[in-house]
Motif scaffolding. Structure first.
Motif, short mmCIF file in Angstrom:
data_model
loop_
_atom_site.label_atom_id
_atom_site.label_comp_id
_atom_site.label_asym_id
_atom_site.label_seq_id
_atom_site.Cartn_x
_atom_site.Cartn_y
_atom_site.Cartn_z
N PHE A 21 -1.29 15.42 -6.49
CA PHE A 21 -0.74 14.39 -5.63
C PHE A 21 -1.42 14.43 -4.26
CE2 PHE A 21 2.36 13.29 -2.28
CZ PHE A 21 2.55 11.95 -2.57
N LEU A 22 -1.51 15.61 -3.68
CA LEU A 22 -2.16 15.74 -2.37
C LEU A 22 -3.60 15.25 -2.41
CD1 LEU A 22 -1.14 19.10 -0.65
CD2 LEU A 22 -0.89 16.77 0.21
N ARG A 23 -4.31 15.64 -3.45
CA ARG A 23 -5.71 15.26 -3.58
C ARG A 23 -5.85 13.74 -3.69
NH1 ARG A 23 -6.73 18.52 -7.23
NH2 ARG A 23 -6.32 17.21 -9.06
N ASN A 24 -4.97 13.11 -4.46
CA ASN A 24 -5.09 11.66 -4.67
C ASN A 24 -4.70 10.84 -3.43
OD1 ASN A 24 -6.13 11.65 -7.27
ND2 ASN A 24 -4.10 11.83 -8.21
N VAL A 25 -3.67 11.26 -2.71
CA VAL A 25 -3.29 10.47 -1.53
C VAL A 25 -4.38 10.54 -0.46
CG1 VAL A 25 -0.81 10.66 -1.90
CG2 VAL A 25 -1.95 12.34 -0.45
N LYS A 26 -5.08 11.67 -0.43
CA LYS A 26 -6.18 11.80 0.53
C LYS A 26 -7.41 11.03 0.07
CE LYS A 26 -4.80 16.35 2.31
NZ LYS A 26 -5.17 17.79 2.41
N ARG A 27 -7.73 11.15 -1.22
CA ARG A 27 -8.96 10.52 -1.75
C ARG A 27 -8.82 9.01 -1.88
NH1 ARG A 27 -10.69 9.11 -6.89
NH2 ARG A 27 -8.77 9.93 -7.81
N LEU A 28 -7.69 8.55 -2.44
CA LEU A 28 -7.54 7.13 -2.72
C LEU A 28 -7.01 6.34 -1.52
CD1 LEU A 28 -5.93 7.45 -6.27
CD2 LEU A 28 -8.29 6.79 -5.76
N TYR A 29 -6.12 6.96 -0.75
CA TYR A 29 -5.47 6.22 0.33
C TYR A 29 -5.83 6.74 1.73
CZ TYR A 29 -2.87 3.92 -3.32
OH TYR A 29 -2.55 3.17 -4.44
N GLU A 30 -6.74 7.72 1.76
CA GLU A 30 -7.24 8.27 3.03
C GLU A 30 -6.09 8.68 3.95
OE1 GLU A 30 -10.31 5.83 4.76
OE2 GLU A 30 -11.08 5.23 2.80
N ALA A 31 -5.03 9.23 3.34
CA ALA A 31 -3.83 9.59 4.10
C ALA A 31 -4.02 10.94 4.81
CB ALA A 31 -2.63 9.68 3.16
N GLU A 32 -3.38 11.03 5.99
CA GLU A 32 -3.30 12.30 6.70
C GLU A 32 -2.04 13.03 6.24
OE1 GLU A 32 -4.80 11.95 11.08
OE2 GLU A 32 -3.68 10.12 10.65
N VAL A 33 -2.09 14.34 6.17
CA VAL A 33 -0.95 15.12 5.72
C VAL A 33 -0.63 16.16 6.78
CG1 VAL A 33 -0.04 16.64 3.93
CG2 VAL A 33 -1.57 14.75 3.30
N PHE A 34 0.65 16.18 7.21
CA PHE A 34 1.08 17.11 8.24
C PHE A 34 2.25 17.96 7.74
CE2 PHE A 34 -0.48 13.25 10.37
CZ PHE A 34 -1.48 13.79 11.17
N SER A 35 2.10 19.27 7.84
CA SER A 35 3.21 20.18 7.54
C SER A 35 4.19 20.10 8.71
CB SER A 35 2.68 21.60 7.37
OG SER A 35 3.74 22.50 7.13
N THR B 70 0.84 -1.21 0.00
CA THR B 70 0.00 0.00 0.00
C THR B 70 0.87 1.25 0.00
OG1 THR B 70 -1.78 -1.16 1.18
CG2 THR B 70 -1.81 1.25 1.24
N SER B 71 1.94 1.24 0.78
CA SER B 71 2.85 2.39 0.83
C SER B 71 3.52 2.62 -0.52
CB SER B 71 3.92 2.16 1.90
OG SER B 71 3.33 2.04 3.18
N LEU B 72 3.96 1.54 -1.16
CA LEU B 72 4.60 1.67 -2.46
C LEU B 72 3.62 2.18 -3.52
CD1 LEU B 72 6.80 -1.56 -2.50
CD2 LEU B 72 7.62 0.80 -2.43
N ALA B 73 2.40 1.66 -3.47
CA ALA B 73 1.39 2.10 -4.44
C ALA B 73 1.10 3.59 -4.26
CB ALA B 73 0.11 1.28 -4.28
N MET B 74 1.01 4.03 -3.01
CA MET B 74 0.77 5.44 -2.74
C MET B 74 1.95 6.29 -3.21
SD MET B 74 -0.51 7.26 0.78
CE MET B 74 0.99 7.08 1.73
N LEU B 75 3.17 5.80 -3.00
CA LEU B 75 4.36 6.52 -3.46
C LEU B 75 4.38 6.65 -4.98
CD1 LEU B 75 6.97 7.74 -2.19
CD2 LEU B 75 8.08 5.54 -2.66
N SER B 76 3.86 5.63 -5.66
CA SER B 76 3.86 5.65 -7.14
C SER B 76 2.99 6.75 -7.70
CB SER B 76 3.40 4.29 -7.69
OG SER B 76 1.99 4.13 -7.58
N LEU B 77 2.03 7.26 -6.89
CA LEU B 77 1.19 8.37 -7.34
C LEU B 77 2.04 9.59 -7.70
CD1 LEU B 77 -1.79 8.31 -4.80
CD2 LEU B 77 -1.97 8.01 -7.28
N GLY B 78 3.17 9.76 -7.02
CA GLY B 78 4.01 10.91 -7.28
C GLY B 78 5.20 10.62 -8.16
N ALA B 79 5.29 9.37 -8.63
CA ALA B 79 6.44 8.98 -9.46
C ALA B 79 6.10 9.10 -10.95
CB ALA B 79 6.85 7.55 -9.13
N HIS B 80 7.13 9.30 -11.75
CA HIS B 80 6.98 9.35 -13.20
C HIS B 80 8.02 8.45 -13.86
CE1 HIS B 80 4.77 13.51 -13.24
NE2 HIS B 80 3.94 12.49 -13.06
N SER B 81 7.83 8.21 -15.14
CA SER B 81 8.77 7.47 -16.00
C SER B 81 9.20 6.14 -15.37
CB SER B 81 9.97 8.35 -16.35
OG SER B 81 10.71 8.68 -15.18
#
Length: 429
Positions: free
Chosen positions: A160-174, A89-100
């Motif tokens: 990226f922020l929108r997708n990690v929250k929508r798809l993976y229900e992730a919390e984001v902390f500054s 799950t962590s790797l899949a979420m990381l792939s949201l921000g990866a390219h090429s």
């Protein structure tokens, strides 16, 4: 000559992405009886076989065994325990921000064929998986969640922020990483709280180059459908470690009806023990000297075969009472599984931020497992459920897990493994 912080930062073309992938499992073991209907196991619906979720579940299982074999090579003759679901799950979420190449390696490393499965379908499958684990249950606790701790100055891509929250229900902390020790304390406190104190100090050695920390946690606590009765636990029972050494462990004892089978092809016993709720544990005992053969053949197909072939029968079972934990530096392991680019200077995480170049500098996974007789209810209630049967009662098969065995915790409705491990020495925490 001393260099200022700004000099150090300016001299670095690459900021660090410190990825923390970890999981914890707390099982308050339980003794199980299979439901009265036919062979128990996963619930399969023919109409669901081609859905994104079913593809994710099946490939997660194959990824689990692939990673397991790699961990065995890295830590020979040691206990192995991890949560493949947390790592994938962590790797899949990381792939949201990866390219090429970076994105391709991550998704192919998880087992996906990108010519057959669109990326959107992959994330849709994980979205369903994550959501299914957030539904509360009165019978067991199973919680998985993700969190991103992001450097305040880092300008993230809105998508990226929108997708990690929508798809993976992730919390984001500054997060202020200018004081690494305070940031480290904050992240460790979050992890400890989410895992009810089971995982502490998972983050070590944050530095000024840290730009983001990704955390995934999974917490599991359940009661056996019928708990073991502590009075029947033998306090000192021999357990064979390796080929000759013997240690003594508390050995739980139970006589009941269990879903059980003998896999003649793989030369192993397979015991299924149900938890209250939808979760269940598989205990797999290979014949002496046959563990390596078993490990090499484990696959999603193997698990499905066992699930459909186990039959309810009278069993006398001996299982150690134990606690084990394991930690892994995945940044040294995942590249050997084809996920290389994310960890080197060629990393492309421009989907996370275009302004800074990121790479994964660290990926830590930690898992904890406790197996004992009781659940959270008083043991007195279980004593009334344990009946010592007359000598002329039903005949039964005896299986003793008194040497190296495998343990998996899964779900009846989801073809994915929550936790997977090998108990080589139950006396080593």
């Amino acid at each position: 000559m001393k260099r200022s912080v700004s000099d150090i930062l300016c001299s670095k073309m690459v900021s660090s992405l410190y990825g923390v992938l970890f999981a914890v499992g707390l099982c308050a073991p339980i003794y199980c009886v299979t439901p009265a209907n036919a062979p128990s196991g996963y619930t399969h619906h023919s109409s669901a076989k081609s859905t994104p979720a079913s593809q994710v579940y099946s490939l997660n299982t194959d990824f689990a065994f692939h990673l397991y074999r790699r961990l065995v090579l890295e830590t020979p003759s040691q206990n192995v325990f991890f949560s493949p679901m947390s790592v994938s799950t962590s790797l899949a979420m990381l792939s949201l921000g990866a390219h090429s190449v970076t994105k391709t390696q991550i998704l192919q490393g998880l087992g996906f064929n990108l010519t057959h499965t669109p990326e959107s379908a992959i994330h849709q499958g994980f979205q369903r998986l994550v959501h299914s684990l957030t539904v509360p249950s009165k019978k067991l606790i199973l919680k998985m969640g993700s969190a991103l701790f992001i450097k305040k100055e880092l300008q993230l891509q809105a998508n990226f922020l929108r997708n990690v929250k929508r798809l993976y229900e992730a919390e984001v902390f500054s997060t202020d990483f200018s004081n690494p020790s305070i940031a480290q304390m904050r992240i460790n406190s979050h992890v400890e709280k989410k895992t009810q104190g089971k995982v502490v100090d998972i983050i070590q050695g944050l530095d000024l180059l840290t730009a983001m920390v990704l955390v995934n946690h999974i917490f599991f606590k359940a009661k056996w459908e019928k708990p073991f009765y502590p009075a029947y636990t033998r306090k000192s029972f021999p357990f064979l470690v390796g080929n000759q050494a013997t240690v003594h462990v508390p050995m739980m004892h139970q006589k009941e009806q269990f879903a059980f089978g003998v896999d003649a092809e793989l030369n192993c016993f397979v015991l299924q023990m149900d938890y209250r709720g939808d979760a269940m544990a598989f205990f797999v005992l290979p014949g002496k000297g046959k563990m390596r053969q078993l490990e090499q053949t484990l696959s999603a197909r193997t698990l499905r075969k066992w699930s459909h072939s186990l039959q309810k029968r009278w069993i006398e079972v001996f299982i150690p009472k134990f606690s084990i934990s394991a930690s892994y530096n995945l940044e040294t392991i995942l590249p050997k599984m084809g996920i290389q680019s994310a960890f080197d200077k060629n990393a492309d995480f421009s989907g996370i931020t275009k302004r800074d170049s990121l790479q994964v500098s660290k990926a830590t996974h930690k898992a904890v497992l406790d197996v004992s007789e009781e659940g959270t209810e008083a043991a007195a209630a279980t004593a009334t459920k344990f009946i010592v049967r007359a000598k002329d009662g039903p005949s039964y098969f005896t299986v003793s897990f008194n040497r190296t065995f495998l343990m998996m915790i899964t779900n009846k409705a989801i073809d994915s493994i929550f936790f997977l491990g090998k108990v080589e020495n139950p006396t080593k925490p």
